[in-house]
Every structure is written in C-alpha cells, then in structure tokens.
Design a protein around this motif. Structure first.
Motif, short mmCIF file in Angstrom:
data_model
loop_
_atom_site.label_atom_id
_atom_site.label_comp_id
_atom_site.label_asym_id
_atom_site.label_seq_id
_atom_site.Cartn_x
_atom_site.Cartn_y
_atom_site.Cartn_z
N ALA A 5 0.83 -1.21 0.00
CA ALA A 5 0.00 0.00 0.00
C ALA A 5 0.86 1.26 0.00
N ILE A 6 1.92 1.24 0.79
CA ILE A 6 2.85 2.38 0.80
C ILE A 6 3.51 2.53 -0.56
N HIS A 7 3.90 1.42 -1.14
CA HIS A 7 4.55 1.42 -2.45
C HIS A 7 3.62 1.99 -3.51
N ALA A 8 2.38 1.57 -3.49
CA ALA A 8 1.41 2.05 -4.49
C ALA A 8 1.17 3.54 -4.36
N GLY A 9 1.25 4.06 -3.14
CA GLY A 9 1.01 5.48 -2.93
C GLY A 9 2.20 6.35 -3.20
N HIS A 10 3.37 5.75 -3.46
CA HIS A 10 4.58 6.54 -3.66
C HIS A 10 5.33 6.11 -4.92
N MET A 11 4.61 5.59 -5.89
CA MET A 11 5.26 5.11 -7.10
C MET A 11 6.00 6.22 -7.85
N SER A 12 5.50 7.43 -7.73
CA SER A 12 6.11 8.52 -8.49
C SER A 12 7.34 9.11 -7.83
N SER A 13 7.56 8.76 -6.57
CA SER A 13 8.69 9.37 -5.84
C SER A 13 9.96 8.57 -6.03
#
Length: 542
Positions: free
Chosen positions: A534-542
């Motif tokens: 979930a954290i990964h999906a929310g920060h894919m652009s970073s």
C-alpha cells in the motif's frame, strides 16, 4: 480424540489457502474434541501450548528419537505428558526433562512429531491465527461470531472461550465480564501520516494525547492487590515497583488503568526506549507494601513533555537503585465496581481525571480543527515525544481492536518488521552481528518476505545486545550470514518503498534505519507485506 487426528487437521489447514476452508477444518476438529480435551486442543490448533513455559528450548528439540510406526497417543495423554515436562524442577531437572521429552517423541508418529516440534518451538506454521480460531469456535458451537470475539477480548484466553462456547453456547459466552486482575486485550490505534488524516478518521472535536515512547501497561487494583501487565498480557508486577507504588497511593479501591510506563533520568527527562524496555525486563525488589476530561491542564506535560514525577514513584525507585520507571495513564476501564469499557471516551476520561493524580496523566487537549491539532503535534515533537494519538471522545473502549477511533501520528514513516537473518560485521564491527535482513509478514502464508537490509542506527550497545540475542535465535550459522528464528520485531524508519528485483517481494525499503527493537510485540503482530504494498502504491512517483 487421537492426537494424530489433530496433527492431520493442522497439516491440512497449513496446506489450505482459503479462509473458509481453514475455518471448516478447524471447526470440525473442535467439535470432535471431548470437553476435557478442549483447553489443550483449541490452543494447539492456534499453535499455542496450554503450558506457557515448558523449559524446552530450541536445543532440546535436536537429536530426538525416531518416530513411532503406529499412532497410540491421545490428546489427553499428550497434554498430560507436557504437564509433566513443564513441572520438572530442581537438581537433575535437565536430564529428567530430556527423558520425558524423548519419551513423548518416541511414542509419536512422524506427523505427530512435526506438530509437537512446532508447538514446543512456537513455530507451528499452519496459517491458523487467533482470528481464524475465533471463527472456528463460533461455527463449531453454532453461536454468533460477535459473541465469541467479545468474550475473547474480555477473557484474553482463547482456550477459556472455546470451553465456554462449546460447553454452554451463547449464554456461557455472555457470562464473560471484565474481571479485575485478569488482563484484557488493549485497544489499539491505527496510523495516519498527518494529523489532518487522523482528524478525517476521528472527526471533530477530537482529543489529542501525547504519545510517549514507553511500554504499554495495564494496571489492575483490587484493594491491596495490584497487578501490572504488558501489551502482550504478560505480568511484570515485580519488575515495576514504581508503578505499583503510584497506583497504591490512589484513593480508589478497584481500578483497571491503561497507560504507558516510561523511564526517566534523575532530572525527570525521558530515557531512550531501549533503556525503558530493558529496565522493565529486569526483576526488581517489590515496592514496600507492594479538571474537565477533554481539557485537563493539570495533566499537561512540563517543558520536557513529562509531568513532574509523583512522590510515590520517586520513593519506590530509590529502593531499586535504577532509573525511574513512571506510569502515565490515558484511560480507565473499571472504577470501584463499575465497568467503563462501553462508555464514551469523554465519560471514561472524566472518571480518570477524578481518580488519578494529575502528575500521572498523559498530556491531553481537545481540538476543533486541524490547526489546533497540528499545534499539539508540533508541541509533542518539540518536547521530544514520539508523536500524538488523536481520539474520538464518543467512542467506547474497543478492546483488542484497531479502528478509526484512535489514530496515531508519528513524524516519520515506520514499519514494525521481523529480523530473519543477520550478517557478521566487518572492520570496526568485526565480531558483532550487524547487518539485519528485514522481513514483512505475509498473512496468506505466515512466512516473512524480505524487504532489504540495514545496519544504520545501531549503537555499540545495541550491537552487543543484538549479537547475543540473534545467536540465541540462530537456526543456521554461516561464516557470513546467521539465519534466525523469525521472532524479533524491530521498528524501522525509511524514506520510501521502491521497486526492486533483488528481493522476492519485488520491493525494497529506501534508506532503512533502526529506530528501536520491539520487545512488546510478537512476530504475529508485525506489519504485513500488504501494508508495504500500500505504501509502495502510494509513492510510485517518488
């Protein structure tokens, strides 16, 4: 019931992926148990021995006799044998315990030996956690699942709840009450990245508590009798004489208090969590004699975030010769015969403010908007505290549950992970176990998915401690890597999650560093791989 049948159920549950199918298997096994077999059998299906301490460690499970060709063991006979093993004490106990253990294993078939190894080692990996067992108990007894869960939270004992449900149905489950002296699972807080997100979950007005970096405690008092329990419901009364003294000085006769204990130095400043945790883990000499609820200025922290140390706490600490361990309470579950867990928070906290000295209350304030909540958060951080917990004042005390009524906010992104291996250090760290292999729990399999390594944040003192700790947990010692039983939880701070083909989960933590070891959490309570995704999906652009 034959022990072999229970072992077969355990194996079948482990080989099954569907939740419903697992529950069906477990329910059938529970129904097949004789009433006298339920306490042991229900616990075994959850991977727990009825006898919490047996004296059998990892080394004792080596060099066991070959399995029996034919099954002869019953559930009752195995439970009695484990009772005998657990009761061994005195001179020659090691040899006697080994003799009894070998006798039990010699009578067990290969499948039965596998289950026994898992039970004695605490590693019965069959994917049957307490939540599944609660479902299975409800189905086996044909009672509402909500009734089982409620009883389980109040009793804190799956075996007792299973006995009640299977023996007396819903009526027996309804008899469970909060009992002073018997710990119940604490209410838990979910997490939010900002106070704005926390307020969106709780609503406004909300109460903001300072989040102390201590150990969670639940204190029960009935007259002169006082008992202190940890987050995992282990009793530590004789290790915290200051807490006992503080509660003994209160005017109420019966209390169940929820709070944190934190180590303080001679000036009243908070100690690092590692020192608080190790202080609570050591046995000490027993202590001698062993405003508005939403806006309590008297309990607000001093400039350092902690109220002055209560005189009873300081006096008891002087008897130990160690750092002061002071309790700070934020909830009251029972007061002089009156259960409060179903009351709204504002009523519980009003009762708390009237029953507990202000010097023993966690800093708390009411907020109506995000600006006030942000100011409270900043003040807590400036005082050196861990963050805040935002609370809905209308919510009851939801024992054992993690919902939206309490939401914690910390200034960094962290996960509680499990150490699955450690590498030997080099250079200045030569001779110490240093680089940690970090794993997140996969709830579907019960295994741990590696997310990376770190040696950041480790002091020399921690390196010495973790070397001793992980050598004790070692299952395979190599020249470079020591693989360990996945039991030790560690809180890891990191800057993000990135895609990685290096690890089986396809993800890796960026700039991971150790915050602290969590002796108050078990591996089953560690964060899951789903949380990392979930954290990964929310920060894919970073």
């Amino acid at each position: 019931m034959r022990f072999l049948d229970l072992a077969a159920t355990s194996a079948a549950v482990g080989a099954t992926t569907g939740r419903r199918a697992k529950v069906d298997l477990l329910a059938a096994a529970l129904r097949a148990l004789d009433p006298a077999e339920v306490p042991a059998g229900a616990g075994w299906l959850a991977g727990e021995l009825r006898q919490r301490q047996t004296g059998v460690g990892w080394a004792g499970l080596r060099d066991l006799p070959p399995p029996a060709a034919e099954p002869t063991l019953t559930v009752r006979a195995v439970d009695a044998a484990i009772d005998d093993i657990a009761s061994v004490a005195g001179p020659g106990s090691q040899a006697r315990r080994r003799q009894l253990l070998h006798g039990l294993f010699a009578a067990a078939t290969a499948d039965e030996q596998r289950m026994l190894r898992g039970l004695f080692s605490g590693e019965l990996r069959q994917g049957a956690q307490a939540g599944l067992l609660a479902d299975a108990v409800a189905r086996a007894a044909d009672v509402p699942l909500a009734a089982v869960r409620r009883a389980l939270l109040l009793a804190g004992d799956l075996r007792a709840v299973a006995v009640a449900a299977l023996g007396g149905g819903a009526a027996a489950l309804a008899e469970f009450r909060l009992r002073v002296g018997r710990p119940l699972a604490p209410m838990l807080a979910s997490s939010a990245p900002t106070v704005d997100d926390a307020l969106a979950a709780t609503g406004v007005p909300a109460v903001v508590d300072v989040k102390l970096d201590g150990i969670r405690i639940q204190v029960h008092r009935s007259g002169p009798d006082i008992a202190v329990f940890t987050r995992s419901l282990d009793e530590i009364t004789d290790r915290v004489p200051e807490v006992v003294a503080a509660v003994r000085a209160l005017p109420a006769r019966e209390l169940v208090l929820d709070g944190e204990a934190i180590g303080l130095d001679d000036t009243g400043r908070p100690l690092p969590f590692q020192q608080t945790s190790s202080r609570a883990a050591r046995r000490s000499a027993p202590a001698a004699g062993a405003g508005s609820p939403d806006d309590t200025p008297a309990s607000a922290p001093a400039a350092d975030g902690i109220a002055p140390v209560a005189p009873a706490v300081r006096a008891a600490a002087e008897n130990t010769g160690e750092a002061v361990l002071t309790p700070y309470f934020f909830d009251l579950l029972h007061l002089d015969g009156d259960d409060l867990i179903d009351r709204p928070g504002r009523e519980r906290w009003a009762a708390l403010a009237g029953a507990v000295d202000p010097t023993l209350l966690v800093g708390r304030m009411t907020v109506d908007d995000t600006e006030a909540a942000g100011a409270a958060f900043a003040a807590a951080l400036d005082a050196g505290q861990e963050g805040v917990v935002v609370k809905n004042p209308d919510a009851p005390y939801d024992a054992g549950r993690r919902g939206a009524a309490w939401v914690k906010v910390k200034p960094r992104h962290t996960l509680d992970l499990v150490v699955i291996a450690v590498e030997w250090g080099s250079g200045r760290r030569s001779g110490w176990l240093s680089n940690l292999h970090l794993g997140a729990r996969d709830p579907a399999t019960g295994e741990f998915v590696m997310l990376g390594k770190t040696f950041k944040g480790l002091t020399d003192e921690v390196l010495r401690w973790q070397t001793e700790r992980f050598l004790a947990l070692a299952v395979e010692r190599g020249d470079w890597v020591v693989r360990v039983r996945p039991e030790q939880v560690v809180e890891i701070a990191f800057d993000g999650v990135q895609t990685s083909s290096r690890y089986p989960g396809g993800m890796a933590l960026r700039f991971a560093r150790v915050v602290r070891y969590r002796s108050d959490k078990t591996a089953a309570e560690a964060d899951t791989i789903d949380a990392v995704r979930a954290i990964h999906a929310g920060h894919m652009s970073s």
